[in-house]
Design a protein around this motif. Structure first.
Motif, mmCIF file in Angstrom:
data_model
loop_
_atom_site.group_PDB
_atom_site.id
_atom_site.type_symbol
_atom_site.label_atom_id
_atom_site.label_comp_id
_atom_site.label_asym_id
_atom_site.label_seq_id
_atom_site.Cartn_x
_atom_site.Cartn_y
_atom_site.Cartn_z
ATOM 1 N N VAL A 65 1.224 4.455 -2.856
ATOM 2 C CA VAL A 65 0.852 5.743 -2.437
ATOM 3 C C VAL A 65 2.075 6.404 -3.033
ATOM 4 O O VAL A 65 2.216 7.467 -3.636
ATOM 5 N N HIS A 122 1.097 -1.202 -0.005
ATOM 6 C CA HIS A 122 -0.014 0.040 -0.031
ATOM 7 C C HIS A 122 0.852 1.192 -0.044
ATOM 8 O O HIS A 122 0.755 2.344 -0.816
ATOM 9 N N ASP A 175 -6.760 5.867 2.016
ATOM 10 C CA ASP A 175 -5.471 5.452 2.605
ATOM 11 C C ASP A 175 -5.585 5.809 4.187
ATOM 12 O O ASP A 175 -5.004 4.995 4.939
ATOM 13 N N LEU A 210 -2.542 11.458 -0.381
ATOM 14 C CA LEU A 210 -3.218 10.501 0.514
ATOM 15 C C LEU A 210 -4.378 11.077 0.639
ATOM 16 O O LEU A 210 -4.909 12.125 0.704
#
Length: 291
Positions: free
Chosen positions: A24, A20, A40, A36
């Motif tokens: 990002v 993850h 997130d 973000l």
């Protein structure tokens, strides 16, 4: 077998967390400012609640930032609930207010309970606190100050109060505390999600067994301490005393210390975990008083 499954689950969770963060970073054109979104933030808030090793896998932001996101979620939730929930208390009609003032002016010896009972006979439903708010204030002879009363009866005073705690599921728990004013000792505490007058009266009975109740029990004017509460605790043997705003300083001290402890690493999951935390804090609090 169970241990192997847990290790595999931790490994997969760490892989998901690292992937993850890579996602990002890949969609961020400027490394100094991460992009973000709300998904997130919700992902890391959820991960921090169910994985104890989330701090070691977090690289793109600080752990304090994730905790701040969680607290901001509480703020958004309660803001939404206030704006889309039911309105506050209904206003007392002007005719009722004038009637209360007239009855209070023409019957000097009548108090709020008597005026409220007369209004109920007329079909006007109103609380005793609202009646006391709109009564005419009569001049009374000088008496001892509230500070003098507390100093003279400090060994005969007990204080009760509620404060609220929010779980991570946005549920509200009510913590009931009973304190003795002589040493500010915590005599009793309990937790419930649905406080009632009967439940509160039972806590008083458990806090003061075998005729050990203080002479004066100080409380606020919450409606939970109404007629039903007073009837159930008549056998305990205390003299009812409504408090002024500064009376529950001992209870507020306990509440403030409990909040300091709560704002640390203790996240409340349910009423049982809150009872455990309250018992642990009460033990340490009592130990500090005897040092």
């Amino acid at each position: 077998m169970l241990t192997g499954f847990r290790q595999q689950a931790r490994l997969q969770t760490e892989i998901i967390a690292l992937r993850h963060q890579l996602t990002v970073l890949q969609r961020t054109p400027y490394p100094k400012r991460l992009l973000l979104n709300r998904t997130d933030r919700c992902f890391w808030v959820w991960l921090s609640r169910f994985w104890s090793g989330w701090r070691s896998a977090l690289i793109i932001v600080k752990p304090e930032t994730v905790i701040g996101w969680h607290r901001r979620g509480f703020l958004w939730y309660w803001t939404w609930k206030i704006r889309h929930g039911r309105p506050g208390r209904p206003k007392v009609p002007r005719e009722t207010r004038e009637l209360i003032r007239t009855m209070s002016r023409e019957n000097v010896i009548w108090g709020a309970p008597r005026i409220r009972s007369e209004l109920l006979k007329l079909g006007i439903k109103i609380s005793e606190a609202s009646v006391a708010k709109y009564m005419v204030r009569h001049h009374k002879p000088p008496s001892q100050t509230w500070r003098t009363f507390l100093q003279n009866h400090i060994s005969q005073l007990g204080s009760i109060d509620f404060f609220t705690v929010h779980t991570i599921w946005f549920e509200v728990l009510f913590v009931f505390v009973v304190l003795a004013h002589d040493r500010r000792r915590v005599l009793h505490s309990n937790v419930t999600a649905h406080p009632t007058a009967a439940w509160t009266a039972q806590q008083i009975v458990e806090a003061f067994p075998f005729d050990s109740a203080p002479k004066y029990l100080l409380r606020d004017r919450d409606r939970i301490y109404g007629d039903e509460f007073r009837k159930q605790v008549e056998g305990v043997g205390y003299q009812r005393s409504s408090q002024r705003p500064e009376v529950s300083m001992a209870t507020r001290l306990h509440r403030a210390n409990h909040r300091i402890d709560k704002d640390g690493n203790a996240w409340i999951m349910s009423s049982s975990s809150m009872k455990h935390l309250t018992g642990t804090f009460t033990t340490s609090y009592s130990g500090l008083l005897h040092q």
